[in-house]
Design an enzyme around this catalytic site. Structure first.
Site, PDB file in Angstrom:
ATOM      1  N   ASP A   8       0.862  -1.177   0.000  1.00 37.04           N
ATOM      2  CA  ASP A   8       0.000   0.000   0.000  1.00 37.04           C
ATOM      3  C   ASP A   8       0.903   1.233   0.000  1.00 37.04           C
ATOM      4  O   ASP A   8       2.126   1.111  -0.176  1.00 37.04           O
ATOM      5  CB  ASP A   8      -0.980  -0.026   1.186  1.00 37.04           C
ATOM      6  CG  ASP A   8      -0.311   0.191   2.542  1.00 37.04           C
ATOM      7  OD1 ASP A   8       0.932   0.330   2.618  1.00 37.04           O
ATOM      8  OD2 ASP A   8      -1.051   0.220   3.545  1.00 37.04           O
ATOM      9  N   HIS A   9       0.327   2.399   0.200  1.00 35.40           N
ATOM     10  CA  HIS A   9       1.113   3.634   0.172  1.00 35.40           C
ATOM     11  C   HIS A   9       2.194   3.674   1.250  1.00 35.40           C
ATOM     12  O   HIS A   9       3.283   4.184   1.016  1.00 35.40           O
ATOM     13  CB  HIS A   9       0.189   4.848   0.299  1.00 35.40           C
ATOM     14  CG  HIS A   9      -0.619   4.849   1.556  1.00 35.40           C
ATOM     15  ND1 HIS A   9      -1.732   4.035   1.714  1.00 35.40           N
ATOM     16  CD2 HIS A   9      -0.475   5.530   2.719  1.00 35.40           C
ATOM     17  CE1 HIS A   9      -2.243   4.232   2.916  1.00 35.40           C
ATOM     18  NE2 HIS A   9      -1.497   5.130   3.551  1.00 35.40           N
ATOM     19  N   CYS A  65       2.890  -3.093   4.189  1.00 37.93           N
ATOM     20  CA  CYS A  65       2.030  -1.972   4.555  1.00 37.93           C
ATOM     21  C   CYS A  65       2.732  -1.235   5.684  1.00 37.93           C
ATOM     22  O   CYS A  65       3.919  -1.466   5.927  1.00 37.93           O
ATOM     23  CB  CYS A  65       0.621  -2.431   4.932  1.00 37.93           C
ATOM     24  SG  CYS A  65       0.494  -3.479   6.391  1.00 37.93           S
ATOM     25  N   GLY A  66       2.047  -0.366   6.389  1.00 36.88           N
ATOM     26  CA  GLY A  66       2.696   0.416   7.430  1.00 36.88           C
ATOM     27  C   GLY A  66       3.346  -0.429   8.507  1.00 36.88           C
ATOM     28  O   GLY A  66       4.510  -0.244   8.849  1.00 36.88           O
ATOM     29  N   THR A  67       2.587  -1.396   9.036  1.00 31.64           N
ATOM     30  CA  THR A  67       3.111  -2.267  10.094  1.00 31.64           C
ATOM     31  C   THR A  67       3.322  -3.706   9.628  1.00 31.64           C
ATOM     32  O   THR A  67       3.996  -4.467  10.302  1.00 31.64           O
ATOM     33  CB  THR A  67       2.140  -2.317  11.292  1.00 31.64           C
ATOM     34  OG1 THR A  67       0.903  -2.881  10.848  1.00 31.64           O
ATOM     35  CG2 THR A  67       1.935  -0.940  11.898  1.00 31.64           C
ATOM     36  N   GLY A  68       2.706  -4.083   8.536  1.00 33.44           N
ATOM     37  CA  GLY A  68       2.727  -5.470   8.082  1.00 33.44           C
ATOM     38  C   GLY A  68       1.555  -6.267   8.628  1.00 33.44           C
ATOM     39  O   GLY A  68       1.254  -7.359   8.139  1.00 33.44           O
ATOM     40  N   GLY A  70      -1.834  -5.476   8.757  1.00 30.38           N
ATOM     41  CA  GLY A  70      -3.006  -5.504   7.879  1.00 30.38           C
ATOM     42  C   GLY A  70      -2.823  -6.451   6.711  1.00 30.38           C
ATOM     43  O   GLY A  70      -3.716  -7.248   6.394  1.00 30.38           O
ATOM     44  N   HIS A  98       9.508 -23.785  10.051  1.00 29.56           N
ATOM     45  CA  HIS A  98       8.446 -24.409  10.842  1.00 29.56           C
ATOM     46  C   HIS A  98       7.056 -24.242  10.250  1.00 29.56           C
ATOM     47  O   HIS A  98       6.207 -25.116  10.419  1.00 29.56           O
ATOM     48  CB  HIS A  98       8.430 -23.829  12.253  1.00 29.56           C
ATOM     49  CG  HIS A  98       9.643 -24.172  13.049  1.00 29.56           C
ATOM     50  ND1 HIS A  98       9.714 -23.967  14.406  1.00 29.56           N
ATOM     51  CD2 HIS A  98      10.844 -24.700  12.698  1.00 29.56           C
ATOM     52  CE1 HIS A  98      10.897 -24.349  14.849  1.00 29.56           C
ATOM     53  NE2 HIS A  98      11.599 -24.798  13.829  1.00 29.56           N
ATOM     54  N   ASN A  99       6.802 -23.111   9.592  1.00 26.95           N
ATOM     55  CA  ASN A  99       5.444 -22.804   9.138  1.00 26.95           C
ATOM     56  C   ASN A  99       5.271 -22.844   7.639  1.00 26.95           C
ATOM     57  O   ASN A  99       4.160 -22.661   7.146  1.00 26.95           O
ATOM     58  CB  ASN A  99       5.025 -21.419   9.646  1.00 26.95           C
ATOM     59  CG  ASN A  99       5.217 -21.272  11.144  1.00 26.95           C
ATOM     60  OD1 ASN A  99       6.047 -20.485  11.576  1.00 26.95           O
ATOM     61  ND2 ASN A  99       4.484 -22.030  11.928  1.00 26.95           N
ATOM     62  N   ARG A 132       7.749 -33.067  11.805  1.00 38.92           N
ATOM     63  CA  ARG A 132       6.680 -32.741  12.752  1.00 38.92           C
ATOM     64  C   ARG A 132       5.958 -31.444  12.372  1.00 38.92           C
ATOM     65  O   ARG A 132       4.776 -31.277  12.672  1.00 38.92           O
ATOM     66  CB  ARG A 132       7.229 -32.646  14.164  1.00 38.92           C
ATOM     67  CG  ARG A 132       8.207 -31.532  14.389  1.00 38.92           C
ATOM     68  CD  ARG A 132       8.882 -31.629  15.776  1.00 38.92           C
ATOM     69  NE  ARG A 132      10.015 -30.751  15.867  1.00 38.92           N
ATOM     70  CZ  ARG A 132       9.994 -29.568  16.481  1.00 38.92           C
ATOM     71  NH1 ARG A 132       8.885 -29.144  17.059  1.00 38.92           N
ATOM     72  NH2 ARG A 132      11.073 -28.838  16.525  1.00 38.92           N
ATOM     73  N   HIS A 133       6.670 -30.568  11.671  1.00 37.41           N
ATOM     74  CA  HIS A 133       6.050 -29.310  11.251  1.00 37.41           C
ATOM     75  C   HIS A 133       5.041 -29.539  10.123  1.00 37.41           C
ATOM     76  O   HIS A 133       4.047 -28.823  10.018  1.00 37.41           O
ATOM     77  CB  HIS A 133       7.114 -28.298  10.828  1.00 37.41           C
ATOM     78  CG  HIS A 133       8.111 -28.037  11.910  1.00 37.41           C
ATOM     79  ND1 HIS A 133       7.787 -27.410  13.085  1.00 37.41           N
ATOM     80  CD2 HIS A 133       9.426 -28.355  12.005  1.00 37.41           C
ATOM     81  CE1 HIS A 133       8.848 -27.333  13.853  1.00 37.41           C
ATOM     82  NE2 HIS A 133       9.858 -27.905  13.226  1.00 37.41           N
ATOM     83  N   ARG A 136       1.597 -30.210  11.393  1.00 37.15           N
ATOM     84  CA  ARG A 136       0.892 -28.990  11.806  1.00 37.15           C
ATOM     85  C   ARG A 136       0.361 -28.214  10.600  1.00 37.15           C
ATOM     86  O   ARG A 136      -0.756 -27.678  10.654  1.00 37.15           O
ATOM     87  CB  ARG A 136       1.826 -28.132  12.646  1.00 37.15           C
ATOM     88  CG  ARG A 136       2.204 -28.836  13.943  1.00 37.15           C
ATOM     89  CD  ARG A 136       3.347 -28.181  14.640  1.00 37.15           C
ATOM     90  NE  ARG A 136       3.716 -28.971  15.814  1.00 37.15           N
ATOM     91  CZ  ARG A 136       4.892 -28.930  16.381  1.00 37.15           C
ATOM     92  NH1 ARG A 136       5.834 -28.140  15.893  1.00 37.15           N
ATOM     93  NH2 ARG A 136       5.153 -29.663  17.440  1.00 37.15           N
TER      94      ARG A 136
END
Length: 148
Positions: A8-9, A65-68, A70, A98-99, A132-133, A136
């Site tokens: 975004d901006h 974005c500004g904080t990540g 959103g 892991h993810n 194991r990951h 999940r």
């Protein structure tokens, strides 16, 4: 590897810097916007990148974005997306190991370029460890199918 990138901006300037770095490292990408620092709504860009990754046209995505926060929320609404907000290289490493995160979200108002570049470098170069990951991750897929 082909990367989908969008912002975004508030993330526009960091996105532009990261694009230059991706080019230096010969990493293929497609910029889904925004294309200026004029105010826009982050969901409009987050959903485009998330859907492009989910459909398989891109191996991974980067959203800013500004904080990540959103962008992370928006991207994680798309089936098959595992977006991770990372603020340091260690989180980036674990989000992949892991993810099996397939979208990285960053805060354009939070991170400097050097730190963001290192986070992206680690994230792009870290493989999913499975084992194991994987169990999940499979459970997350079952939640998406409403079967858990």
């Amino acid at each position: 590897m082909k990367i989908a990138i969008g912002a975004d901006h508030a993330g526009y300037m960091l996105k532009e810097e990261l694009k230059r770095w991706l080019e230096e490292w010969n990493i293929s990408y497609h910029d889904f916007g925004t294309y200026s620092p004029e105010r826009v709504d982050y969901p409009d860009y987050g959903i485009i990148v998330a859907r492009a990754v989910a459909k398989g046209g891109f191996e991974k995505g980067i959203l800013i974005c500004g904080t990540g926060i959103g962008m992370s929320i928006v991207a994680n609404k798309v089936k098959g997306i595992r977006a991770a907000l990372c603020r340091d290289p260690y989180e980036a490493k674990l989000s992949r190991e892991h993810n099996d995160a397939n979208i990285l979200t960053l805060g354009g108002r939070i991170l400097g370029f050097d730190l963001a570049k290192e986070i992206v470098r680690v994230w792009l170069n870290t493989e999913f460890t499975g084992g194991r990951h994987k169990v999940r991750i499979d459970k997350i897929s079952m939640i998406e199918e409403d079967e858990l």
